[in-house]
Each structure stands twice: as structure tokens, then as C-alpha cells.
Design a protein around this motif. Structure first.
Motif, short mmCIF file in Angstrom:
data_model
loop_
_atom_site.label_atom_id
_atom_site.label_comp_id
_atom_site.label_asym_id
_atom_site.label_seq_id
_atom_site.Cartn_x
_atom_site.Cartn_y
_atom_site.Cartn_z
N GLY A 26 -6.39 -14.74 -6.54
CA GLY A 26 -5.21 -14.22 -7.23
C GLY A 26 -4.07 -13.84 -6.31
O GLY A 26 -2.96 -13.56 -6.77
N VAL A 27 -4.32 -13.83 -4.99
CA VAL A 27 -3.28 -13.45 -4.03
C VAL A 27 -2.58 -14.69 -3.49
O VAL A 27 -3.23 -15.63 -3.01
N HIS A 28 -1.27 -14.70 -3.58
CA HIS A 28 -0.49 -15.79 -2.98
C HIS A 28 -0.29 -15.55 -1.49
O HIS A 28 -0.46 -16.44 -0.67
N ARG A 29 0.06 -14.29 -1.14
CA ARG A 29 0.22 -13.95 0.27
C ARG A 29 0.24 -12.43 0.42
O ARG A 29 0.47 -11.70 -0.54
N PHE A 30 0.01 -11.95 1.65
CA PHE A 30 0.15 -10.54 2.00
C PHE A 30 1.42 -10.36 2.81
O PHE A 30 1.76 -11.18 3.67
N ASP A 31 2.13 -9.25 2.56
CA ASP A 31 3.31 -8.89 3.34
C ASP A 31 3.15 -7.48 3.85
O ASP A 31 2.84 -6.56 3.08
N GLN A 32 3.38 -7.29 5.15
CA GLN A 32 3.36 -5.94 5.70
C GLN A 32 4.72 -5.28 5.44
O GLN A 32 5.76 -5.88 5.73
N VAL A 33 4.70 -4.07 4.89
CA VAL A 33 5.93 -3.36 4.57
C VAL A 33 5.92 -2.01 5.26
O VAL A 33 4.97 -1.66 5.96
N HIS A 34 6.98 -1.24 5.04
CA HIS A 34 7.14 0.02 5.79
C HIS A 34 5.98 0.98 5.59
O HIS A 34 5.54 1.63 6.54
N GLN A 35 5.48 1.08 4.37
CA GLN A 35 4.43 2.08 4.10
C GLN A 35 3.08 1.44 3.81
O GLN A 35 2.28 1.98 3.05
N GLY A 36 2.82 0.31 4.40
CA GLY A 36 1.53 -0.33 4.20
C GLY A 36 1.66 -1.83 4.02
O GLY A 36 2.33 -2.50 4.79
N TRP A 37 1.03 -2.35 2.95
CA TRP A 37 1.03 -3.78 2.67
C TRP A 37 1.31 -4.02 1.19
O TRP A 37 1.09 -3.14 0.35
N GLU A 38 1.78 -5.22 0.91
CA GLU A 38 1.93 -5.65 -0.47
C GLU A 38 1.34 -7.05 -0.60
O GLU A 38 1.47 -7.88 0.30
N ALA A 39 0.71 -7.28 -1.75
CA ALA A 39 0.19 -8.61 -2.07
C ALA A 39 1.06 -9.23 -3.15
O ALA A 39 1.29 -8.61 -4.20
N GLU A 40 1.57 -10.41 -2.86
CA GLU A 40 2.30 -11.15 -3.89
C GLU A 40 1.29 -11.97 -4.69
O GLU A 40 0.48 -12.71 -4.12
#
Length: 330
Positions: free
Chosen positions: A247-261
């Protein structure tokens, strides 16, 4: 429910520029409406037509049941984007003068009301100062008081937080909500979508003079499923070790952790479970799309010929409205 404002197929051009293109909308009495879009989108032009400052080239509008705001002027409070106080007048005298123009009786009762309002916004000591001696933020608060002294039925605020620091922004937001709770119909026009999202019950989005969305805030959120998942792993190394869960297209590292698209066909709740099972997390949650995200999706999916980066750049443009330039060129 009665409508405070009605626009039907309203158009306005400045030379070859179409500033407002066949806009139809209704503002229900007692509602709190956000009128949002980038600078130059046509928001201020629309508001000026509602206020009878300028007039449409075609279409029909009504304000508080009358053919124009001129016929209802004593029932309307208007805070324009361009700030303007009588610079040489003293603050108390300016506010009393503005109230009398709106039909409020003068005398000691009005002076007490002016003083009470100045105390509420932290400007009590400025009563006898000339308006030109005040900071931009102070002048903003004085103009807001001038909008509400006559207890209007309709309050129109065009970029009302411009020039305010965070403390005074919160103060003004609380005063806006107080007016709304008292039954005042409110239109809050801004290109700062986070402010509109936090304040408003109903959102009208406009872009390049075209209305692109007109809906209740709760319905907007309900119709746009979360497409990202925010999480904070115990260790960043766990993200790489997890590969790409279902279900995950990609992971992105952001300022306060990570986000999964999320992948296009992924179920948000199932994907959240997949991530939490694959990666030890201290926090994980579905990330609801913001109004800005929704606006960008609508505009880039339409016929406006703009990329997401271009739209976001337009939303970040400082408060120099193209509407002003268009009107100044007339």
C-alpha cells in the motif's frame, strides 16, 4: 435558511483580463464562509462588487435582500484589504465618527462603547493618539472595531490577519468567532488557507476568476480520503529495513519524522496497519489533506495549465493583490 448574499453568473473584466468569470454562489445567513484562493484569483474583486465599490459587467447579485450593498450599508461591516484610517484623526474620534456614519447615536454611550472596545483589544491607552502614530497592527485592530461598533448583520473581512503578530492574530480570531456566535454572517477572504480551515464552516475556492469549490468544511474533509501517513520510527534505520510495505508508494523524510505516500489503490487504514507492523513507531497517524492540498489537486486536475509547484508558489506570494493592480489600471 435565508441567503445573506446571492451572486448569479457574475462577471467582471478589466480590459482584456477576466477577473471574475461567471461566478454563482450563495452565502447563508448566519454562516461563517472562507473565500480562498491565491492573490489575484478574483477574491477582492468579487468582494468589491458585493460591496458596490465596483459593479459587475454582467450577472445579478443581492446583499441582505437588497439589490446592492448601498441599500444595506448600515447593516454591513467591511474590513478591506487596503488599510485606511484617517491618519490625522485621534483614535477615539475616528471610531466615534465611523460609528455615526453607520447610524449609531453619539454622546456618552458611544464614547463608552469605543473605550470598551479599545480596552478589549489592548489599545485603551491609544484613545487620544493620532491614528498615524499607531503601528500597522494597531491600525488593523482599530479598523476592525470600526467594522463592528454598529453591530452589523454581515461582516466581510478581506485578509484580516495582514500585519498582525501571532498573539494579536489569536485575539482577532477569537473576536471573529464571537461575532459569529452572536449570529453575524461572516465572509473571511484570504490566500492563507490554514487560517480559513481553522475558522470557517463553509469554503468557497476561486482560481483565475473561476469558482472551483463551494462546500461545507465537513463535506470537503469527508470527500478527500487521507493519502499520506505520518509516523515517527524508533530508529530511522527501521524505515530502510522495512522495504516498501503493501500500500506504500514511497517514504519521505520530513521535519518531524517520516511520511508514507499511499499507492493510488491503497486503503489508508490497511496501509497504516502494514506500516505499524513493519516499522516500530513512537507515533503513527493518517494525515488528513489540508485545504491547500485539496486546492492544488483541484487546480492541477483542471484546465488551468499549472503544475502543483506553480500553484503552491502562487499561494505563498506576499500580500500584493493582482486585483489591486487591475483596479488601479482602470
Amino acid at each position: 435558511m435565508n441567503e445573506a448574499i446571492i451572486l448569479e453568473d457574475v462577471c467582471k473584466r478589466f480590459g482584456s483580463k477576466v477577473a471574475v468569470d461567471n461566478v454563482t454562489l450563495q452565502v447563508a445567513s448566519g454562516g461563517l464562509y472562507g473565500f480562498i484562493g491565491p492573490n489575484g484569483a478574483g477574491k477582492s474583486t468579487t468582494i468589491r462588487m458585493v460591496m458596490s465599490i465596483i459593479f459587475p459587467d454582467s450577472g445579478r447579485l443581492s446583499v441582505l435582500g437588497r439589490a446592492s450593498a448601498v441599500e444595506s450599508k448600515d447593516r454591513i461591516g467591511y474590513l478591506p484589504e487596503e488599510r485606511g484610517v484617517y491618519r490625522k484623526m485621534r483614535v477615539g474620534a475616528f471610531l466615534a465618527h465611523m460609528a455615526r456614519l453607520k447610524g449609531v447615536d453619539g454622546g456618552p454611550a458611544l464614547n463608552r462603547k469605543v473605550n470598551d472596545w479599545l480596552e478589549r483589544v489592548g489599545l485603551g491607552p491609544e484613545y487620544s493618539k493620532k491614528c498615524e502614530e499607531l503601528s500597522k497592527g494597531m491600525q488593523q485592530k482599530v479598523q476592525f472595531i470600526a467594522c463592528v461598533l454598529h453591530q452589523p448583520d454581515l461582516l466581510i473581512l478581506d485578509e484580516p490577519f495582514s500585519g498582525l503578530d501571532p498573539v494579536n492574530t489569536r485575539l482577532m480570531r477569537d473576536l471573529f468567532l464571537e461575532q459569529h456566535r452572536a449570529g453575524v454572517t461572516m465572509i473571511f477572504s484570504t490566500h492563507h488557507m490554514a487560517s480559513a480551515e481553522a475558522l470557517c464552516d463553509h469554503i468557497i475556492m476561486i482560481h483565475q476568476g473561476v469558482k472551483v469549490l463551494d462546500a461545507e468544511m465537513r463535506d470537503i474533509h469527508a470527500s478527500h480520503d487521507p493519502r499520506r501517513i505520518a509516523f515517527r520510527p524508533v530508529d530511522d534505520a527501521h524505515v530502510a529495513a522495512a522495504g516498501r510495505p503493501r500500500g506504500v508508494h514511497r517514504f519521505d523524510q520530513v521535519h518531524q519524522g517520516w511520511e508514507a505516500e499511499l499507492a493510488p489503490d491503497a486503503d489508508p487504514v490497511e496501509t497504516l496497519r502494514e506500516i505499524s507492523g513493519a516499522i516500530p513507531c513512537t507515533r503513527i497517524e493518517l494525515k488528513r489533506p489540508t485545504l491547500e492540498d485539496i486546492f492544488v489537486d483541484i487546480v492541477t486536475g483542471g484546465d488551468f495549465g499549472q503544475s502543483a509547484d506553480e500553484v503552491r508558489a502562487a499561494l505563498a506570494t506576499p500580500d500584493i493583490s493582482a486585483d489591486n493592480a487591475q483596479e488601479s489600471a482602470r
